[in-house]
Design an enzyme around this catalytic site. Structure first.
Site, PDB file in Angstrom:
ATOM      1  N   CYS A   3       0.827  -1.218   0.000  1.00 37.01           N
ATOM      2  CA  CYS A   3       0.000   0.000   0.000  1.00 37.01           C
ATOM      3  C   CYS A   3       0.855   1.259   0.000  1.00 37.01           C
ATOM      4  O   CYS A   3       0.347   2.357  -0.198  1.00 37.01           O
ATOM      5  CB  CYS A   3      -0.945   0.021   1.193  1.00 37.01           C
TER       6      CYS A   3
ATOM      7  N   ILE B 178     -12.641  -0.476  -1.604  1.00 36.81           N
ATOM      8  CA  ILE B 178     -11.998  -1.020  -2.804  1.00 36.81           C
ATOM      9  C   ILE B 178     -12.174   0.033  -3.900  1.00 36.81           C
ATOM     10  O   ILE B 178     -13.297   0.460  -4.170  1.00 36.81           O
ATOM     11  CB  ILE B 178     -12.660  -2.358  -3.179  1.00 36.81           C
TER      12      ILE B 178
ATOM     13  N   LYS C 291     -10.230   6.612   3.835  1.00 34.23           N
ATOM     14  CA  LYS C 291     -11.584   6.143   4.074  1.00 34.23           C
ATOM     15  C   LYS C 291     -12.581   6.692   3.049  1.00 34.23           C
ATOM     16  O   LYS C 291     -13.432   5.958   2.557  1.00 34.23           O
ATOM     17  CB  LYS C 291     -12.018   6.552   5.493  1.00 34.23           C
TER      18      LYS C 291
ATOM     19  N   SER D  31     -11.020   1.440   4.711  1.00 33.73           N
ATOM     20  CA  SER D  31     -10.924   2.080   3.403  1.00 33.73           C
ATOM     21  C   SER D  31     -11.567   1.147   2.373  1.00 33.73           C
ATOM     22  O   SER D  31     -11.568  -0.066   2.539  1.00 33.73           O
ATOM     23  CB  SER D  31      -9.469   2.361   3.059  1.00 33.73           C
TER      24      SER D  31
ATOM     25  N   HIS E 233      -9.079   4.435  -1.634  1.00 35.91           N
ATOM     26  CA  HIS E 233      -7.746   3.860  -1.456  1.00 35.91           C
ATOM     27  C   HIS E 233      -7.393   2.921  -2.610  1.00 35.91           C
ATOM     28  O   HIS E 233      -7.347   1.707  -2.464  1.00 35.91           O
ATOM     29  CB  HIS E 233      -7.715   3.122  -0.104  1.00 35.91           C
TER      30      HIS E 233
END
Ligand code: ZN
Lengths: 135, 388
Positions: free
Chosen positions: B85, B211, B331, B209, B335
């Site tokens: 990430c 998809i 959030k 968060s 993300h």
């Protein structure tokens, strides 16, 4: 993930028997075993059969899982601190979700972990369950 | 080491882009960044692409050559950077090094992730690849599950309640409302967050968060080249650092402090010659609510254990002591994993240029963006300063 027999096979010794290693210089214990010590940098690591019981120190209940694990939900994954002080991540089984709590004593039990892909290669390993006290 | 400037930025809306491919998204963001920079595509000497999961989710690797082909940049130097990430933040660091070294004058760095091509259970598989496949993923734990361990430990160690932690999601949604690029531009209440389904106990769906699909890009230039192109709106990269921790969080001694953030922040502050108190605007990597307070603490803004209270008391509002996630954070902006680190940087740059619209922080001069891979296993901290 691409299914693979050798990827599972080469870890069998450590996964099935809970074999880790100990640094002969500083005494740090690791699972799985590794070639050098994270704490002191020593390469003098000796294999060590770890105890198969310990204490549950943290856990979560998984409600949404990947394709390979979705049929097991909801299930518990916890951090078990073995007698040697090393921490192992594993599923906690044979316990009601409402009865799970930190601090309980647990013991290793041999179980199926997952099936890989459509070929259905089965991965086995250790999970932990609340310790059954001798009567 | 040469001085490095952000010359242009561009991004796509974060969302579910059913009709756009991973290359469509990247090219769209890249062209906007090039236009914003006021340069020609042919000025670009290297292209760095941040991405986590294209191999697994699209069956597509070699994004460096793919994206440079679609940008018509035959011959350019290129690479894909993957750090879970943190891919965006780490890719940015690599692009910064490329320009600071003096080898390149002008580098395009972008992040892209296209997650909605796969169903949720396969995205869950892709994300847990951030940790050890043999001894962590094989337990069935999800990435949310690993963060749930952090959450429980944080509540226990500091006696913080879930209501205080979960408020971070409310904060993010409030600022996404006025971000035209956000995936969820609407507000949610604390009651809604706490009533949403459990994903990995104690983490609830609205604390996680989403998809997302999206791409963001930045054009980095040497200061000399930048000055020959424009004199206004230049933002300098004054600090850039990456640090790592032991990959699997359960092997660490303390889950509530993410060590790599300390190390990366310290290096970046030192390079930038600033302290936490000098920072005017911040973007933190709140993949799950509890990470918001933890990151604010580990970046040195607030004492350990006081992060959630700091947030609830209004300190991270746009007129507060430390405006944070002023475009909705992970959030609510969304993300798109490997792109997120670049979104954060674009948002900080907008704040420093005074282009943040309704979410503008007054007179922001120095901003910080923190990008995290795994559970604090890789952390990039980048610090920016407005040039007058
Ligand atoms: Zn040692």
């Amino acid at each position: 993930m691409i299914p693979s027999v050798p990827r599972v096979w080469r870890e069998i010794r450590y996964r099935y028997r809970l074999i880790g290693c100990k640094c002969t210089d500083c005494g740090a214990v690791y699972f799985p075993p590794r070639p050098l010590c994270i704490k002191c940098g020593s390469r003098k690591m000796k294999e060590l059969k770890l105890s198969e019981d310990g204490v549950l120190i943290n856990y979560t209940i998984i409600h949404y899982a990947s394709r390979e694990f979705k049929y097991q939900t909801p299930f518990i994954v916890g951090v078990v601190k073995l007698r040697e002080g090393v921490k192992v991540l594993a599923q906690i089984v044979d316990v009601d979700l409402s009865e799970i709590k930190e601090g309980i004593e647990v013991e290793a039990v041999f179980r199926k972990l997952r099936e890989q892909g459509e070929q259905g290669i089965i991965e086995y390993g250790l999970k932990f369950r609340p310790k059954i006290k001798p009567k | 080491m040469g001085r490095v400037v952000v010359l242009g930025v561009g991004l796509t809306k974060v969302g579910e882009h059913w009709n756009k491919s991973i290359r469509d998204l990247f090219v769209e963001a890249a062209l906007r960044a090039v236009e914003d920079a006021g340069i020609e595509l042919s000025d670009i000497e290297a292209v760095i692409v941040g991405n986590m999961s294209s191999g697994y989710l699209q069956g597509q690797e070699h994004l460096g050559a793919l994206m440079s082909t679609w940008l018509g940049l035959r011959g350019v130097a290129t690479a894909k950077v993957e750090s879970a990430c943190a891919s965006g933040g780490v890719a940015f660091h690599q692009a910064f090094l490329a320009v600071a070294s003096g080898i390149y004058d002008c580098v395009l760095v972008g992040g892209v992730e296209k997650m909605t091509d796969a169903v949720t259970e396969d995205v869950i598989s892709a994300l847990i690849m951030a940790d050890d496949q043999e001894y962590v993923a094989s337990t069935g734990i999800t990435f949310a599950g690993l963060n749930a361990l952090v959450y429980r430990e944080y509540m226990r160690k500091y006696g913080v309640k879930q209501e205080e932690i979960a408020y971070f999601a409310v904060h993010d949604h409030k600022y996404a409302r006025d971000n035209p690029y956000a995936q969820y531009p609407f507000e949610v209440s604390l009651e809604q967050v706490l009533a949403s389904p459990l994903v990995a106990d104690p983490i609830r769906l609205l604390e996680s968060s989403p998809i997302s699909d999206g791409a963001a890009a930045v054009v980095l230039c040497s200061l000399e080249k930048a000055k020959s192109i424009k004199s206004e709106g230049l933002v300098e990269v004054v600090g850039s650092a990456v640090a790592t921790d032991i990959l699997s969080p359960h092997e660490r001694e303390d889950l509530t402090t993410l060590y790599a953030t300390h190390v990366a922040a310290e290096r970046a502050y030192k390079m930038a010659k600033v302290e936490p108190k000098d920072i005017n605007v911040v973007e933190v990597h709140d993949a799950y609510t509890v990470l918001g307070p933890i990151h604010l603490e580990d970046l040195g803004f607030v004492k350990k254990g006081d992060g959630a209270k700091f947030v609830v008391e209004g300190n991270i509002e746009k007129d507060g002591k430390l405006p944070t996630n002023t475009f909705g954070g992970l959030k609510a902006r969304g993300h798109p994993v490997g792109a997120t680190g670049i979104y954060q940087i674009v948002e900080v740059v907008w704040q420093l240029r005074g282009e943040a619209g309704k979410n503008q922080v007054s007179d922001a001069e120095i901003g910080l963006a923190q990008s995290v891979g795994g559970v604090g296993s890789s952390v990039a901290v980048n610090i920016f300063r407005r040039l007058r």
